[in-house]
Scaffold this motif. Structure first.
Motif, PDB file in Angstrom:
ATOM      1  N   MET A   1      11.680  -4.000   8.194  1.00  0.00           N
ATOM      2  CA  MET A   1      11.545  -3.107   9.108  1.00  0.00           C
ATOM      3  C   MET A   1      11.317  -1.711   8.037  1.00  0.00           C
ATOM      4  O   MET A   1      10.354  -1.067   8.388  1.00  0.00           O
ATOM      5  N   PHE A   2      12.305  -1.315   7.198  1.00  0.00           N
ATOM      6  CA  PHE A   2      12.295  -0.205   6.140  1.00  0.00           C
ATOM      7  C   PHE A   2      11.016  -0.329   5.285  1.00  0.00           C
ATOM      8  O   PHE A   2      10.218   0.713   4.953  1.00  0.00           O
ATOM      9  N   THR A   3      10.787  -1.546   4.907  1.00  0.00           N
ATOM     10  CA  THR A   3       9.519  -1.890   4.054  1.00  0.00           C
ATOM     11  C   THR A   3       8.327  -1.649   4.821  1.00  0.00           C
ATOM     12  O   THR A   3       7.297  -0.957   4.127  1.00  0.00           O
ATOM     13  N   ASN A   4       8.187  -1.849   6.023  1.00  0.00           N
ATOM     14  CA  ASN A   4       6.861  -1.708   6.769  1.00  0.00           C
ATOM     15  C   ASN A   4       6.862  -0.140   7.115  1.00  0.00           C
ATOM     16  O   ASN A   4       5.651   0.462   6.860  1.00  0.00           O
ATOM     17  N   PHE A   5       8.051   0.561   7.278  1.00  0.00           N
ATOM     18  CA  PHE A   5       7.730   2.215   7.515  1.00  0.00           C
ATOM     19  C   PHE A   5       7.333   2.887   6.143  1.00  0.00           C
ATOM     20  O   PHE A   5       6.838   3.605   5.898  1.00  0.00           O
ATOM     21  N   LEU A   6       7.949   2.212   4.949  1.00  0.00           N
ATOM     22  CA  LEU A   6       7.757   2.762   3.777  1.00  0.00           C
ATOM     23  C   LEU A   6       6.501   2.482   3.266  1.00  0.00           C
ATOM     24  O   LEU A   6       5.487   3.516   2.765  1.00  0.00           O
ATOM     25  N   ALA A   7       5.696   1.475   3.486  1.00  0.00           N
ATOM     26  CA  ALA A   7       4.202   1.184   3.299  1.00  0.00           C
ATOM     27  C   ALA A   7       3.298   2.133   4.204  1.00  0.00           C
ATOM     28  O   ALA A   7       2.316   2.603   3.695  1.00  0.00           O
ATOM     29  N   LEU A   8       3.737   2.183   5.497  1.00  0.00           N
ATOM     30  CA  LEU A   8       2.877   3.056   6.427  1.00  0.00           C
ATOM     31  C   LEU A   8       3.136   4.736   5.788  1.00  0.00           C
ATOM     32  O   LEU A   8       2.011   5.192   5.665  1.00  0.00           O
TER      33      LEU A   8
END
Length: 126
Positions: A1-8
């Motif tokens: 979840m956090f990695t998706n947010f960071l990528a975005l």
């Protein structure tokens, strides 16, 4: 979840660096910056919020006067061109121009009353 947010977030940051505003956005930003600086300068001079609002009020009235003048000049040129060309709607255009001039003078006569009616005058709304 956090990695998706960071990528975005990284994608949005990269897109923000590449963004180039159009001319209208640059002009709007310049206008807003000018209004903010003029009100900030009036506030810093010790007049407080009333002086800052007075500065913004004068700027807005000046902008409206310039817009009125430009519209009336363009209207006058259009009316003259229609009369020169013998256009059938020349008298209608002249009527619109006269209406614009009446509106201009009405704004000039009643602008102080309009400002006080919206709470910008000395009495204000309590």
């Amino acid at each position: 979840m956090f990695t998706n947010f960071l990528a975005l977030a990284i994608k949005v940051a990269a897109a923000g660096r590449a963004y180039q505003p159009c001319k209208a956005e640059k002009r709007a930003y310049a206008l807003l910056t000018t209004l903010a600086l003029s009100s900030g300068a009036a506030f810093a001079q010790g007049g407080g919020a009333a002086a800052a609002l007075s500065g913004v009020q004068e700027t807005v009235i000046g902008i409206v006067q310039v817009i009125f003048a430009i519209v009336l000049i363009v209207g006058l040129i259009r009316v003259v061109m229609k009369f020169i060309q013998g256009a059938p709607d020349a008298l209608g255009a002249l009527g619109w121009l006269i209406g614009g001039v009446i509106l201009w003078f009405g704004f000039q006569l009643f602008k102080d009353d309009l400002v006080s009616a919206v709470g910008g005058g000395q009495g204000g709304v309590r």
